[in-house]
Design a protein around this motif. Structure first.
Motif, PDB file in Angstrom:
ATOM      1  N   UNK A 264       1.043  -1.503  -0.043  1.00 13.48           N
ATOM      2  CA  UNK A 264       0.114  -0.255   0.285  1.00 13.48           C
ATOM      3  C   UNK A 264       1.089   1.678  -0.058  1.00 13.48           C
ATOM      4  N   UNK A 265       1.856   1.719   0.758  1.00 19.31           N
ATOM      5  CA  UNK A 265       2.586   2.635   0.545  1.00 19.31           C
ATOM      6  C   UNK A 265       3.487   2.273  -0.470  1.00 19.31           C
ATOM      7  N   UNK A 266       3.989   1.774  -1.134  1.00 22.62           N
ATOM      8  CA  UNK A 266       4.662   1.815  -2.307  1.00 22.62           C
ATOM      9  C   UNK A 266       3.918   2.526  -2.769  1.00 22.62           C
ATOM     10  N   UNK A 267       2.299   1.612  -3.272  1.00 26.00           N
ATOM     11  CA  UNK A 267       1.781   1.486  -3.861  1.00 26.00           C
ATOM     12  C   UNK A 267       1.310   3.323  -4.492  1.00 26.00           C
ATOM     13  N   UNK A 268       0.370   3.965  -3.713  1.00 30.14           N
ATOM     14  CA  UNK A 268       0.554   5.336  -2.795  1.00 30.14           C
ATOM     15  C   UNK A 268       1.981   6.289  -3.813  1.00 30.14           C
ATOM     16  N   UNK A 269       2.654   6.143  -2.500  1.00 32.47           N
ATOM     17  CA  UNK A 269       4.041   6.850  -3.693  1.00 32.47           C
ATOM     18  C   UNK A 269       4.275   7.297  -5.244  1.00 32.47           C
ATOM     19  N   UNK A 270       3.643   5.308  -5.688  1.00 34.72           N
ATOM     20  CA  UNK A 270       4.335   5.138  -7.129  1.00 34.72           C
ATOM     21  C   UNK A 270       3.150   5.761  -7.829  1.00 34.72           C
ATOM     22  N   UNK A 271       1.764   6.223  -7.158  1.00 32.56           N
ATOM     23  CA  UNK A 271       1.045   6.476  -7.930  1.00 32.56           C
ATOM     24  C   UNK A 271       0.837   8.388  -7.593  1.00 32.56           C
ATOM     25  N   UNK A 272       1.173   8.564  -6.967  1.00 32.37           N
ATOM     26  CA  UNK A 272       1.408  10.455  -6.858  1.00 32.37           C
ATOM     27  C   UNK A 272       2.463  10.572  -7.849  1.00 32.37           C
ATOM     28  N   UNK A 273       3.892  10.101  -7.797  1.00 31.83           N
ATOM     29  CA  UNK A 273       4.234  10.243  -9.054  1.00 31.83           C
ATOM     30  C   UNK A 273       3.590   9.728 -10.242  1.00 31.83           C
ATOM     31  N   UNK A 274       3.254   8.973 -10.217  1.00 31.80           N
ATOM     32  CA  UNK A 274       2.865   9.010 -11.996  1.00 31.80           C
ATOM     33  C   UNK A 274       1.555   9.887 -12.155  1.00 31.80           C
ATOM     34  N   UNK A 275       1.233  10.492 -10.823  1.00 28.83           N
ATOM     35  CA  UNK A 275       0.563  12.282 -11.696  1.00 28.83           C
ATOM     36  C   UNK A 275       1.163  13.498 -11.680  1.00 28.83           C
ATOM     37  N   UNK A 276       1.942  13.785 -10.557  1.00 31.00           N
ATOM     38  CA  UNK A 276       3.167  14.597 -10.956  1.00 31.00           C
ATOM     39  C   UNK A 276       3.859  14.117 -12.571  1.00 31.00           C
TER      40      UNK A 276
ATOM     41  N   UNK B  10      17.745   2.411 -19.769  1.00 30.67           N
ATOM     42  CA  UNK B  10      17.693   3.658 -19.430  1.00 30.67           C
ATOM     43  C   UNK B  10      16.708   3.486 -18.366  1.00 30.67           C
ATOM     44  N   UNK B  11      15.998   2.292 -18.959  1.00 32.90           N
ATOM     45  CA  UNK B  11      14.581   1.770 -18.051  1.00 32.90           C
ATOM     46  C   UNK B  11      15.221   1.311 -16.669  1.00 32.90           C
ATOM     47  N   UNK B  12      16.272   0.693 -17.144  1.00 32.60           N
ATOM     48  CA  UNK B  12      17.193  -0.212 -16.094  1.00 32.60           C
ATOM     49  C   UNK B  12      17.146   0.041 -14.721  1.00 32.60           C
ATOM     50  N   UNK B  13      18.286   1.491 -15.365  1.00 32.67           N
ATOM     51  CA  UNK B  13      18.206   2.610 -14.299  1.00 32.67           C
ATOM     52  C   UNK B  13      17.371   3.238 -13.564  1.00 32.67           C
ATOM     53  N   UNK B  14      16.072   3.107 -13.775  1.00 31.56           N
ATOM     54  CA  UNK B  14      15.351   3.607 -13.143  1.00 31.56           C
ATOM     55  C   UNK B  14      14.413   2.789 -12.160  1.00 31.56           C
ATOM     56  N   UNK B  15      14.492   1.269 -12.516  1.00 29.58           N
ATOM     57  CA  UNK B  15      13.907  -0.010 -12.304  1.00 29.58           C
ATOM     58  C   UNK B  15      14.599  -0.278 -10.491  1.00 29.58           C
ATOM     59  N   UNK B  16      15.998   0.038 -10.949  1.00 31.17           N
ATOM     60  CA  UNK B  16      16.826  -1.029 -10.711  1.00 31.17           C
ATOM     61  C   UNK B  16      16.498  -0.049  -8.654  1.00 31.17           C
ATOM     62  N   UNK B  17      16.888   1.277  -9.616  1.00 28.50           N
ATOM     63  CA  UNK B  17      15.677   3.035  -7.663  1.00 28.50           C
ATOM     64  C   UNK B  17      14.513   1.765  -7.531  1.00 28.50           C
ATOM     65  N   UNK B  18      13.806   1.520  -8.429  1.00 30.63           N
ATOM     66  CA  UNK B  18      12.806   1.467  -7.613  1.00 30.63           C
ATOM     67  C   UNK B  18      11.988  -0.162  -7.176  1.00 30.63           C
ATOM     68  N   UNK B  19      12.961  -0.920  -7.381  1.00 28.12           N
ATOM     69  CA  UNK B  19      13.425  -2.471  -6.745  1.00 28.12           C
ATOM     70  C   UNK B  19      14.003  -1.957  -5.892  1.00 28.12           C
ATOM     71  N   UNK B  20      15.188  -1.791  -5.189  1.00 34.05           N
ATOM     72  CA  UNK B  20      16.240  -1.230  -4.634  1.00 34.05           C
ATOM     73  C   UNK B  20      15.082  -0.463  -2.798  1.00 34.05           C
ATOM     74  N   UNK B  21      14.116   1.144  -3.420  1.00 33.86           N
ATOM     75  CA  UNK B  21      13.503   1.022  -2.735  1.00 33.86           C
ATOM     76  C   UNK B  21      12.192   0.449  -2.350  1.00 33.86           C
ATOM     77  N   UNK B  22      11.524  -0.169  -3.480  1.00 35.50           N
ATOM     78  CA  UNK B  22      10.338  -1.215  -2.704  1.00 35.50           C
ATOM     79  C   UNK B  22      11.562  -2.207  -1.790  1.00 35.50           C
ATOM     80  N   UNK B  23      11.934  -3.225  -1.527  1.00 38.83           N
ATOM     81  CA  UNK B  23      12.787  -3.771  -1.231  1.00 38.83           C
ATOM     82  C   UNK B  23      12.669  -2.841   0.535  1.00 38.83           C
ATOM     83  N   UNK B  24      13.512  -1.570   0.744  1.00 34.30           N
ATOM     84  CA  UNK B  24      13.886  -1.421   1.737  1.00 34.30           C
ATOM     85  C   UNK B  24      12.938  -1.130   2.814  1.00 34.30           C
ATOM     86  N   UNK B  25      11.294  -0.662   2.004  1.00 35.22           N
ATOM     87  CA  UNK B  25      10.034  -0.325   2.329  1.00 35.22           C
ATOM     88  C   UNK B  25       9.104  -1.284   2.696  1.00 35.22           C
TER      89      UNK B  25
END
Length: 283
Positions: free
Chosen positions: A24-36, A138-153
């Motif tokens: 839920x936390x990840x979905x909230x932040x990811x959704x906010x990022x999509x809107x922005x 290009x996509x992998x750079x963003x996705x590696x950070x996304x993966x790391x953030x998700x694991x930390x959450x």
């Protein structure tokens, strides 16, 4: 009782709650990022002279989000199999491999969604990568950070749930067995409530005194006081950062300014502030 009706044990319930909270936390932040991101892209395009379709930015962002959210349960399940106990030399390569698989699934998943939805929403056909390796990196750079953030959450949610589980077990032990369970470094100390003579706050820890010695435990003074009361003991505050077991007080020596000194059964002399003296004397 059938296996389907067997209730989950507390640890598994805590694990499920942690996964749900992390998702839920990840979905909230990811959704906010999509809107922005979508609003920012359309805002930038609106400043130019070219004609653009605002739905394009939303479709690009939303297809990425849908695939990311679909991958969350897999990451939660995978991270459970890569515990911290493995050590970073083992865990890090495993997470790097998992992050690469995460990136691959995300990229191809959103590409397939876009190919399906593009003709109906935007018109025409969706173009895949122009330069496959460059665009994938290009996509992998963003996705590696996304993966790391998700694991930390996920790890944070698990720590919170583990802490809540420890608290619940501690309260159950205090009420049912009159035992105070304390975390002392890597040890778990189980003390009969009647053996605790006094306790003094020491930063994020509490120094607990017993007839056999002192122990530095990871607990708040207020938390320990609650456990002692639940165990049937009679703790009393003598200072903002100190409490004693009332039955252990052998003598109260009054001071000149309304404060006092409590002499305990162990021989220890504990200062009693004026604010708390009445509570000690009125037991």
């Amino acid at each position: 009782m059938t296996a389907h009706n067997t209730p989950l044990d507390p640890q598994r319930r805590a694990e499920r709650r942690a996964g749900l909270q992390a998702g839920l936390i990840f979905a909230a932040f990811a959704s906010a990022s999509v809107v922005v991101n979508a609003l920012s892209i359309n805002s930038e395009l609106a400043r130019g002279a070219a004609v653009f379709n605002p739905a394009q930015a939303w479709l690009l962002e939303l297809t990425s989000l849908v695939v990311l959210l679909a991958l969350v349960p897999a990451v939660i399940a995978l991270d459970r199999r890569i515990p911290l106990a493995l050590g970073w030399r083992v865990a890090l390569p495993l997470h790097l491999i998992a992050a690469l698989a995460f990136t691959t699934a995300h990229v191809w998943g959103m590409m397939l969604l876009r190919e399906l939805l593009w003709p109906a929403v935007i018109g025409g056909s969706y173009t895949y990568f122009d330069l496959l390796v460059r665009d994938f990196i290009y996509e992998a750079r963003k996705d590696f950070l996304t993966y790391a953030t998700l694991v930390l959450v996920i790890r944070l949610a698990r720590r919170i749930e583990d802490y809540r589980l420890e608290l619940a077990e501690g309260h159950a032990r205090a009420k049912g067995e009159a035992l105070i369970v304390l975390k002392c470094g890597g040890r778990e100390l189980r003390l009969p409530a009647a053996e605790i003579i006094s306790a003094e706050a020491a930063g994020n820890y509490v120094e607990v005194s017993t007839p056999t010695g002192s122990h530095l435990a990871r607990i708040t003074l207020g938390g320990l006081e609650t456990l002692l009361k639940e165990a049937g003991a009679d703790p009393v505050r003598v200072h903002r950062s100190c409490l004693v077991a009332r039955p252990a007080v052998r003598e109260i020596i009054p001071g000149d300014s309304g404060d006092a000194v409590a002499v305990l059964s162990s021989g220890a002399r504990i200062p009693v502030s004026r604010r708390y003296r009445s509570g000690l004397s009125g037991g």
